[in-house]
Design a protein around this motif. Structure first.
Motif, PDB file in Angstrom:
ATOM      1  N   ILE A  40       0.839  -1.203   0.000  1.00 27.74           N
ATOM      2  CA  ILE A  40       0.000   0.000   0.000  1.00 27.74           C
ATOM      3  C   ILE A  40       0.872   1.251   0.000  1.00 27.74           C
ATOM      4  N   TYR A  41       1.949   1.229   0.732  1.00 27.17           N
ATOM      5  CA  TYR A  41       2.884   2.358   0.744  1.00 27.17           C
ATOM      6  C   TYR A  41       3.394   2.647  -0.667  1.00 27.17           C
ATOM      7  N   ASP A  42       3.816   1.589  -1.365  1.00 25.92           N
ATOM      8  CA  ASP A  42       4.294   1.758  -2.738  1.00 25.92           C
ATOM      9  C   ASP A  42       3.163   2.210  -3.663  1.00 25.92           C
ATOM     10  N   ALA A  43       1.960   1.687  -3.447  1.00 28.72           N
ATOM     11  CA  ALA A  43       0.825   2.057  -4.297  1.00 28.72           C
ATOM     12  C   ALA A  43       0.474   3.532  -4.133  1.00 28.72           C
ATOM     13  N   ILE A  44       0.484   4.038  -2.904  1.00 31.94           N
ATOM     14  CA  ILE A  44       0.199   5.450  -2.673  1.00 31.94           C
ATOM     15  C   ILE A  44       1.253   6.308  -3.362  1.00 31.94           C
ATOM     16  N   LYS A  45       2.498   5.929  -3.209  1.00 27.73           N
ATOM     17  CA  LYS A  45       3.574   6.663  -3.870  1.00 27.73           C
ATOM     18  C   LYS A  45       3.394   6.682  -5.387  1.00 27.73           C
ATOM     19  N   ALA A  46       2.878   5.575  -5.925  1.00 27.62           N
ATOM     20  CA  ALA A  46       2.710   5.457  -7.378  1.00 27.62           C
ATOM     21  C   ALA A  46       1.439   6.115  -7.890  1.00 27.62           C
ATOM     22  N   GLY A  47       0.554   6.578  -7.002  1.00 27.32           N
ATOM     23  CA  GLY A  47      -0.608   7.331  -7.451  1.00 27.32           C
ATOM     24  C   GLY A  47      -1.947   6.638  -7.339  1.00 27.32           C
ATOM     25  N   PHE A  48      -2.025   5.517  -6.655  1.00 25.61           N
ATOM     26  CA  PHE A  48      -3.317   4.866  -6.446  1.00 25.61           C
ATOM     27  C   PHE A  48      -4.150   5.656  -5.442  1.00 25.61           C
ATOM     28  N   GLY A  49      -5.474   5.660  -5.653  1.00 25.50           N
ATOM     29  CA  GLY A  49      -6.340   6.471  -4.811  1.00 25.50           C
ATOM     30  C   GLY A  49      -7.253   5.697  -3.884  1.00 25.50           C
ATOM     31  N   ASP A 312       0.904  16.085   4.003  1.00 22.92           N
ATOM     32  CA  ASP A 312      -0.286  16.218   3.166  1.00 22.92           C
ATOM     33  C   ASP A 312      -0.329  15.093   2.130  1.00 22.92           C
ATOM     34  N   ALA A 313      -1.544  14.622   1.835  1.00 24.46           N
ATOM     35  CA  ALA A 313      -1.699  13.474   0.930  1.00 24.46           C
ATOM     36  C   ALA A 313      -1.065  13.731  -0.420  1.00 24.46           C
ATOM     37  N   ASP A 314      -1.117  14.959  -0.929  1.00 28.49           N
ATOM     38  CA  ASP A 314      -0.546  15.259  -2.246  1.00 28.49           C
ATOM     39  C   ASP A 314       0.972  15.140  -2.238  1.00 28.49           C
ATOM     40  N   LEU A 315       1.574  15.256  -1.066  1.00 26.80           N
ATOM     41  CA  LEU A 315       3.032  15.168  -0.979  1.00 26.80           C
ATOM     42  C   LEU A 315       3.478  13.779  -0.568  1.00 26.80           C
ATOM     43  N   TYR A 316       2.515  12.876  -0.417  1.00 28.72           N
ATOM     44  CA  TYR A 316       2.798  11.544   0.118  1.00 28.72           C
ATOM     45  C   TYR A 316       3.423  10.633  -0.926  1.00 28.72           C
ATOM     46  N   LEU A 317       3.727  11.175  -2.083  1.00 27.83           N
ATOM     47  CA  LEU A 317       4.249  10.351  -3.162  1.00 27.83           C
ATOM     48  C   LEU A 317       5.770  10.285  -3.185  1.00 27.83           C
ATOM     49  N   ASP A 318       6.437  10.926  -2.219  1.00 25.54           N
ATOM     50  CA  ASP A 318       7.894  10.886  -2.155  1.00 25.54           C
ATOM     51  C   ASP A 318       8.353  10.240  -0.857  1.00 25.54           C
ATOM     52  N   TYR A 319       9.442   9.494  -0.944  1.00 25.03           N
ATOM     53  CA  TYR A 319      10.017   8.940   0.288  1.00 25.03           C
ATOM     54  C   TYR A 319      10.602  10.073   1.109  1.00 25.03           C
TER      55      TYR A 319
END
Length: 319
Positions: A40-49, A312-319
């Motif tokens: 799920i962590y990888d999926a959020i980073k990759a843009g899954f909603g 913030d969720a929009d910034l959650y795509l970076d480690y």
């Protein structure tokens, strides 16, 4: 181009018969993270909603306890139940079984939570970020009713040291599209004269596989069209196998049918990543060691969710 953020469907209803416990909620990371946590962590980073857990209904409380709070505000969460009720699929039969009808049936069980492009994965497989990134790009740019995809792993990088595994073995054309996929339920290593061979057993006979043969690890990307096709195929499957309590309607059966009928193409998204997972109890220590290595080398933070809880969720795509 599609803009809707794709949905991640996680198959977590398995009985864990070979593993021996509820491995969906077993801890493997430094803070008892589950394999699902990393997916799920990888999926959020990759843009899954959105994430949909397909579970047995009796697992609901423990799954909600494990995932609802830590995923709140990061990704939408839903649950779907895989059970033995065939009537919800228009089949007026009561068939006694110990296990539900397989992974294809599991995906059908989540259809009410799917309203756009979606990806299907197993709960007990660690795939790595590259697979989620490639699939997310496909689902947001290329997927259509006649365009599917799967992440293709090299079979030699997907085996357990402790017993046989099941894999969908793919025949891939020179352009990277699947011609067919065949579920092989007994793949393992065989050593002769100090040489390693990868084989599958069928009808009491061993057949060799090339180490780099592409296989499905149940990492598929679809439009909702696949659910319509599955609903059409499933009643015939049940009728044919109603006397076989171990028969399973596998996910690969559906895209294989669609490709052979000329209904759709299926891109094979290659990855050289080494899969790992917990098919057997003995696999647990291997998985823990590999996750510890990834954490130590910066692929994941030591505490996956705590590290980002204020972001913030929009910034959650970076480690």
């Amino acid at each position: 181009m599609l803009n809707k953020r794709p949905t991640l469907v996680i198959l977590a209803a398995g009985m864990a018969s070979r593993y021996g416990s509820a491995k969906q909620v077993d801890g493997f990371g430094p803070n008892q993270e589950k394999i699902i946590d990393y997916s799920i962590y990888d999926a959020i980073k990759a843009g899954f909603g959105k994430v949909v857990f397909v579970i047995r209904e009796e697992f609901l409380d423990i799954m909600k306890e494990n995932f609802d709070d830590k995923l709140r505000g990061k990704i939408d969460v839903a649950y779907a139940f895989q059970d033995f009720n065939l009537r919800k699929f228009g089949i007026d039969l009561d068939i006694e079984r110990q296990k539900p009808w397989g992974t294809g049936h599991a995906v059908m069980s989540a259809e009410h939570e799917i309203d756009g492009p979606f990806c299907v994965i197993n709960a007990d497989d660690f795939y790595g970020y590259e697979a989620f990134e490639k699939m997310s790009q496909f689902l947001q740019r290329d997927v259509a009713d006649d365009k599917m995809a799967m992440v293709g792993f090299e079979v030699g990088k997907t085996l357990s040291d402790y017993g046989y595994v099941s894999r969908g073995v793919c025949d891939v054309d020179q352009n990277g599209y699947m011609r067919s996929v065949t579920e092989r339920t007994n793949i393992y290593r065989r050593y002769t004269d100090q040489e390693e061979h990868i084989v599958f057993e069928e009808g009491g006979t061993e057949h060799e596989l090339a180490p780099d043969a592409r296989v499905s690890m149940n990492f598929w990307g679809f439009s909702p069209k696949v659910l319509e096709v599955a609903r059409a195929l499933f009643p015939e499957f049940v009728e044919k196998h109603k006397e076989n309590p171990k028969a399973e309607f596998f996910i690969p059966d559906i895209p294989d049918y669609m490709v052979k009928q000329g209904m759709a193409s299926c891109a094979v998204l290659p990855t050289s990543a080494k899969w790992f997972g917990v098919t057997y109890k003995e696999d647990k220590e291997v998985v823990k060691e590999r996750i510890a290595f990834l954490v130590a080398n910066g692929a994941y933070p030591p505490a996956v969710w705590e590290a980002k809880k204020q972001v913030d969720a929009d910034l959650y795509l970076d480690y």
